[in-house]
Scaffold this motif. Structure first.
Motif, short mmCIF file in Angstrom:
data_model
loop_
_atom_site.label_atom_id
_atom_site.label_comp_id
_atom_site.label_asym_id
_atom_site.label_seq_id
_atom_site.Cartn_x
_atom_site.Cartn_y
_atom_site.Cartn_z
N HIS A 216 0.93 -1.24 -0.04
CA HIS A 216 -0.02 -0.21 0.04
C HIS A 216 0.79 1.24 -0.10
O HIS A 216 2.01 1.38 0.69
CB HIS A 216 -1.01 0.00 1.28
N GLY A 277 -8.95 3.58 1.17
CA GLY A 277 -9.51 2.97 0.27
C GLY A 277 -9.15 1.59 -0.29
O GLY A 277 -7.84 1.46 -0.28
N GLU A 278 -9.90 0.86 -0.80
CA GLU A 278 -9.65 -0.48 -1.28
C GLU A 278 -8.73 -0.63 -2.66
O GLU A 278 -8.00 -1.53 -2.73
CB GLU A 278 -10.85 -1.32 -1.41
N ASP A 279 -8.89 0.68 -3.31
CA ASP A 279 -8.14 0.77 -4.60
C ASP A 279 -6.59 1.03 -4.25
O ASP A 279 -5.72 1.21 -5.39
CB ASP A 279 -8.56 1.70 -5.38
N ASP A 280 -6.28 1.22 -3.03
CA ASP A 280 -4.74 1.62 -2.53
C ASP A 280 -4.09 0.05 -2.44
O ASP A 280 -3.43 0.02 -1.41
CB ASP A 280 -4.68 2.49 -1.29
N ARG A 290 -5.95 -12.33 -9.83
CA ARG A 290 -6.46 -10.99 -9.79
C ARG A 290 -5.24 -9.95 -9.96
O ARG A 290 -5.25 -8.74 -9.73
CB ARG A 290 -6.89 -10.51 -8.35
#
Length: 295
Positions: A216, A277-280, A290
């Motif tokens: 992250h 956020g989950e996109d980090d 994935r």
């Protein structure tokens, strides 16, 4: 007016919307009358990803399918349909008031599920999850409590819940899109507290579950094992944590969490940083496919 004339005539049956068919016959009829829908469905399935017990349909491909009901697309055209009258006590169970009418009621005509305490309450349906729900001096209410929201409605308006959901979507609330417990191929996570610069999650990793090797840019994490054994990768270190043990994952570190045991792993994660956020997430390796294919 057309419907009234049918009822007045008496020679019509009402379409309840229930269809019974063999799968091969249905596919053959769909292939004849709406082959584009069949092809879109096949392409969607071919592009989808299987994750253990889930098949996650490819959303982009699925959007190419024509939006039409089976009544218009097939049943009005097929020559193989037959209509049978029946009286089977059917209910679509399309509202909470329908659930109330079908369930076992107490002496005050209430239906209670979960931890509920009520005084001078009649004709109500209450479903309480993970908390005590109390009522006093009310009647004909629907009260639903979940991890992330509470619904209070009159039974006469129980079918209007859809309008509430549409309103929440219009103002871009997250609740209509994200369930409190988020499913992942390795298990689940649930946000149990959050504030400025921090977020606390309850993570459950299934036996054999393995999160991606990731990092992250904007947050660090603290992991505490509540139950089970966690195998932790943090940069070049790999070690096990048992119940009541914890570790710190610094910002920017490559890390992975996995459960190598035969019982579920329960872990509390505290995230701290400028963005949560989950996109980090930058994934380097993932057993569930994935990680984007590198050029």
């Amino acid at each position: 007016k057309t419907a009234q004339s049918y009822l007045a005539h008496g020679g019509y049956t009402w379409n309840s919307g229930m269809f019974v068919f063999r799968a091969d016959i249905l596919l053959a009829e769909l292939g004849q009358y709406c082959p584009d829908i069949v092809e879109a469905a096949r392409q969607t399935l071919a592009s989808s990803v299987r994750e253990q017990e889930f098949i996650r349909l490819d959303a982009t491909q699925f959007k190419t399918a024509r939006n039409i009901s089976i009544d218009y697309a097939l049943m009005e055209k097929t020559a193989k349909g037959a209509v049978l009258p029946c009286d089977i006590g059917w209910s679509d169970v399309g509202s909470f008031s329908a659930l109330w009418s079908l369930d076992t009621k107490n002496a005050e005509q209430n239906v209670f599920h979960g931890d509920v305490y009520a005084r001078e309450t009649t004709g109500s349906y209450v479903h309480s999850k993970n908390m005590l729900t109390t009522l006093v001096g009310v009647k004909d209410l629907v009260v639903i409590t979940t991890e992330d929201a509470v619904l209070v409605a009159n039974k006469d308006h129980a079918q209007d819940v859809k309008d509430l959901v549409d309103g929440l979507k219009a103002v871009k609330r997250s609740e209509p899109f994200d369930h409190a417990v988020v499913q992942r191929p390795w298990g689940t996570y649930q946000t149990i507290d959050m504030g400025e610069g921090y977020q606390v999650k309850r993570i459950v990793v299934n036996p054999g579950g393995k999160l991606s090797l990731q990092m992250h840019h904007k947050r660090a994490e603290h992991w505490t094992v509540a139950q089970g054994t966690a195998r932790v990768t943090c940069d070049d270190k790999v070690f096990d944590l048992n119940t009541n043990q914890s570790t710190f994952i610094p910002l920017g570190s490559k890390h992975r969490l996995e459960n190598t045991s035969t019982v579920p792993l329960f872990l509390i994660e505290v995230q701290c940083g400028s963005y949560l956020g989950e996109d980090d997430i930058v994934r380097f390796d993932d057993v569930y496919g994935r990680v984007p294919t590198k050029s």
